[in-house]
Design a protein around this motif. Structure first.
Motif, short mmCIF file in Angstrom:
data_model
loop_
_atom_site.label_atom_id
_atom_site.label_comp_id
_atom_site.label_asym_id
_atom_site.label_seq_id
_atom_site.Cartn_x
_atom_site.Cartn_y
_atom_site.Cartn_z
N SER A 177 29.31 49.00 25.30
CA SER A 177 29.96 49.88 24.31
C SER A 177 31.45 50.04 24.58
N SER A 178 31.88 49.79 25.82
CA SER A 178 33.30 49.92 26.15
C SER A 178 34.15 48.89 25.42
N TYR A 179 33.52 47.80 24.97
CA TYR A 179 34.27 46.74 24.30
C TYR A 179 34.65 47.12 22.86
N ASN A 180 34.25 48.31 22.45
CA ASN A 180 34.70 48.83 21.16
C ASN A 180 35.93 49.71 21.31
N SER A 181 36.43 49.83 22.52
CA SER A 181 37.53 50.74 22.82
C SER A 181 38.89 50.08 22.62
N SER A 182 39.94 50.88 22.78
CA SER A 182 41.31 50.38 22.63
C SER A 182 41.71 49.43 23.75
N TYR A 183 40.98 49.46 24.88
CA TYR A 183 41.31 48.59 26.00
C TYR A 183 40.35 47.39 26.10
N ARG A 184 39.82 46.99 24.96
CA ARG A 184 38.86 45.88 24.88
C ARG A 184 39.41 44.60 25.51
N ASP A 185 40.65 44.24 25.19
CA ASP A 185 41.22 42.99 25.70
C ASP A 185 41.32 43.00 27.22
N GLU A 186 41.66 44.16 27.77
CA GLU A 186 41.74 44.28 29.23
C GLU A 186 40.38 44.06 29.88
N LEU A 187 39.34 44.57 29.23
CA LEU A 187 37.98 44.39 29.75
C LEU A 187 37.56 42.93 29.72
N ILE A 188 37.88 42.25 28.63
CA ILE A 188 37.51 40.84 28.49
C ILE A 188 38.14 40.01 29.60
N ARG A 189 39.36 40.36 29.99
CA ARG A 189 40.06 39.61 31.04
C ARG A 189 39.41 39.78 32.42
N GLN A 190 38.53 40.78 32.57
CA GLN A 190 37.96 41.07 33.89
C GLN A 190 36.78 40.18 34.25
N ASP A 191 36.15 39.52 33.32
CA ASP A 191 35.05 38.59 33.60
C ASP A 191 33.90 39.29 34.31
N SER A 192 33.09 40.00 33.54
CA SER A 192 31.98 40.77 34.08
C SER A 192 30.94 39.89 34.77
N THR A 193 30.78 38.66 34.27
CA THR A 193 29.82 37.74 34.89
C THR A 193 30.23 37.40 36.32
N LYS A 194 31.52 37.17 36.51
CA LYS A 194 32.04 36.85 37.85
C LYS A 194 31.81 38.02 38.80
N GLN A 195 32.03 39.25 38.31
CA GLN A 195 31.82 40.42 39.17
C GLN A 195 30.35 40.56 39.57
N LYS A 196 29.44 40.35 38.61
CA LYS A 196 28.02 40.49 38.94
C LYS A 196 27.56 39.41 39.92
N GLN A 197 28.13 38.22 39.81
CA GLN A 197 27.80 37.16 40.77
C GLN A 197 28.30 37.55 42.16
N TRP A 198 29.49 38.11 42.21
CA TRP A 198 30.04 38.60 43.49
C TRP A 198 29.16 39.71 44.05
N LEU A 199 28.76 40.65 43.19
CA LEU A 199 27.94 41.78 43.62
C LEU A 199 26.63 41.30 44.21
N GLU A 200 25.99 40.35 43.55
CA GLU A 200 24.71 39.84 44.06
C GLU A 200 24.89 39.16 45.41
N LYS A 201 25.96 38.42 45.56
CA LYS A 201 26.22 37.75 46.84
C LYS A 201 26.42 38.76 47.96
N VAL A 202 27.16 39.83 47.69
CA VAL A 202 27.42 40.86 48.71
C VAL A 202 26.13 41.60 49.06
N LEU A 203 25.35 41.98 48.04
CA LEU A 203 24.11 42.72 48.29
C LEU A 203 23.05 41.86 48.98
#
Length: 327
Positions: A177-203
């Motif tokens: 739902s955050s992707y409906n916000s005014s900072y949508r473009d900033e969120l897209i640049r963050q690559d949520s898939t990459k973060q979740k892959q990193w998170l799984e590796k750390v955990l």
């Protein structure tokens, strides 16, 4: 008569002082006179830290009262660090590392000497409104503010051959739902898939020394607060990973109250510490919960190899809840 009253007052002060934690008494002996939290506990040899969130309102909404008691609490346990669970600067984050809001809402509110110890922070949704990278970059300006990246991790000793793994994540790109916000473009640049892959590796770290896995993010997975009826997007995004890798604790903010909940048949214990400034004391729980306090405050954690003690403390310096988890 005056001498007797003075003597009685002195005895009361000394007795009260002796009732405090060893860490507080050590500081008192060295000259500290900033006060203490009555009834607060400390565990000898434990890793102890504080957690506070949603605090950046220029000292208003009881933020100054909360900060004053936070200073007393971290002195009482000699906390190693302070966790900031996001929404660090209201209403719209900061424009740069030189934004005057840094002084207004952080430096000049948390000015007490005991609070000049490491702060480890995550980004909240309000921090995304302007320049979230500036909060990462502020780590290069401040000697106590630590956000080396939008997500990061570290380990700390909790006993002989025993460690706690702390994982700090950016939950904003993980909430659809955050992707409906005014900072949508900033969120897209963050690559949520990459973060979740990193998170799984750390955990997935299988080091035998890791006895606790603690994840910190802004958005809660479970809440009995104002957003209790919202679609649980963060739960969909993260709970399977937390359960798979046996995350002991998820600590968040976002909701402006203090909360603890251990969902039935789930492994992870969920804490919310988002009452650093604004709070509605008339708010009633809107969902299942084990502890709920809609008042400004923070949490203190004491961690050993096999035990966690959480103490919820309000802006008045009252211990609202003590909770022990045996691992």
């Amino acid at each position: 008569m005056k001498k007797i009253l003075t003597l009685l007052s002195l005895l009361l002060v000394l007795n009260d002082t002796h009732a405090q934690t060893k860490d507080y008494k050590a500081e008192y002996a060295k000259g500290y006179r900033g006060g203490y939290i009555k009834g607060q506990e400390s565990i000898d040899g434990a890793l102890e830290f504080a957690a506070v969130g949603d605090f950046g309102r220029g000292g208003e909404y009881f933020q100054k009262d909360m900060a004053a008691n936070l200073a007393k609490a971290v002195t009482g346990v000699n906390a190693e660090f302070i966790v900031a669970t996001g929404d660090n600067i209201y209403p719209d984050g900061v424009q740069s590392v030189h934004d005057p809001l840094w002084n207004l809402s952080f430096e000049n509110v948390f000015y007490q000497y005991p609070l000049h110890r490491p702060w480890y922070a995550v980004l909240g949704n309000h921090d995304y409104h302007q320049n979230p990278q500036a909060e990462v970059d502020y780590s290069q300006v401040s000697g106590r503010w630590n956000m080396p990246a939008r997500y990061y991790s570290f380990k700390r000793k909790v006993g002989e051959n025993a460690e706690a793994l702390f994982v700090f994540i950016d939950t904003n790109p993980l909430e659809p739902s955050s992707y409906n916000s005014s900072y949508r473009d900033e969120l897209i640049r963050q690559d949520s898939t990459k973060q979740k892959q990193w998170l799984e590796k750390v955990l997935a770290d299988t080091s035998s020394t890791i006895k606790w896995k603690i994840v910190i993010g802004h958005h809660p997975l479970y809440t009995a607060g104002n957003r209790a009826l919202n679609k649980p997007e963060m739960r969909y995004a993260l709970e399977a990973l937390f359960e798979k890798y046996k995350v002991n604790v998820y600590l968040s903010g976002h909701e402006h109250h203090l909360q603890y909940y251990h969902p039935p048949q789930k492994f992870t214990h969920h804490f919310i510490s988002g009452a650093g400034s604004e709070a509605n004391e008339q708010l009633k729980p809107r969902g299942p919960v084990d502890f709920f306090a809609p008042i400004q405050g923070f949490m203190i954690f004491s961690l050993t190899r096999d035990k966690l003690l959480m103490q919820a403390i309000d802006r008045r310096g009252q211990v609202l809840k003590k909770l022990t988890i045996i691992h």
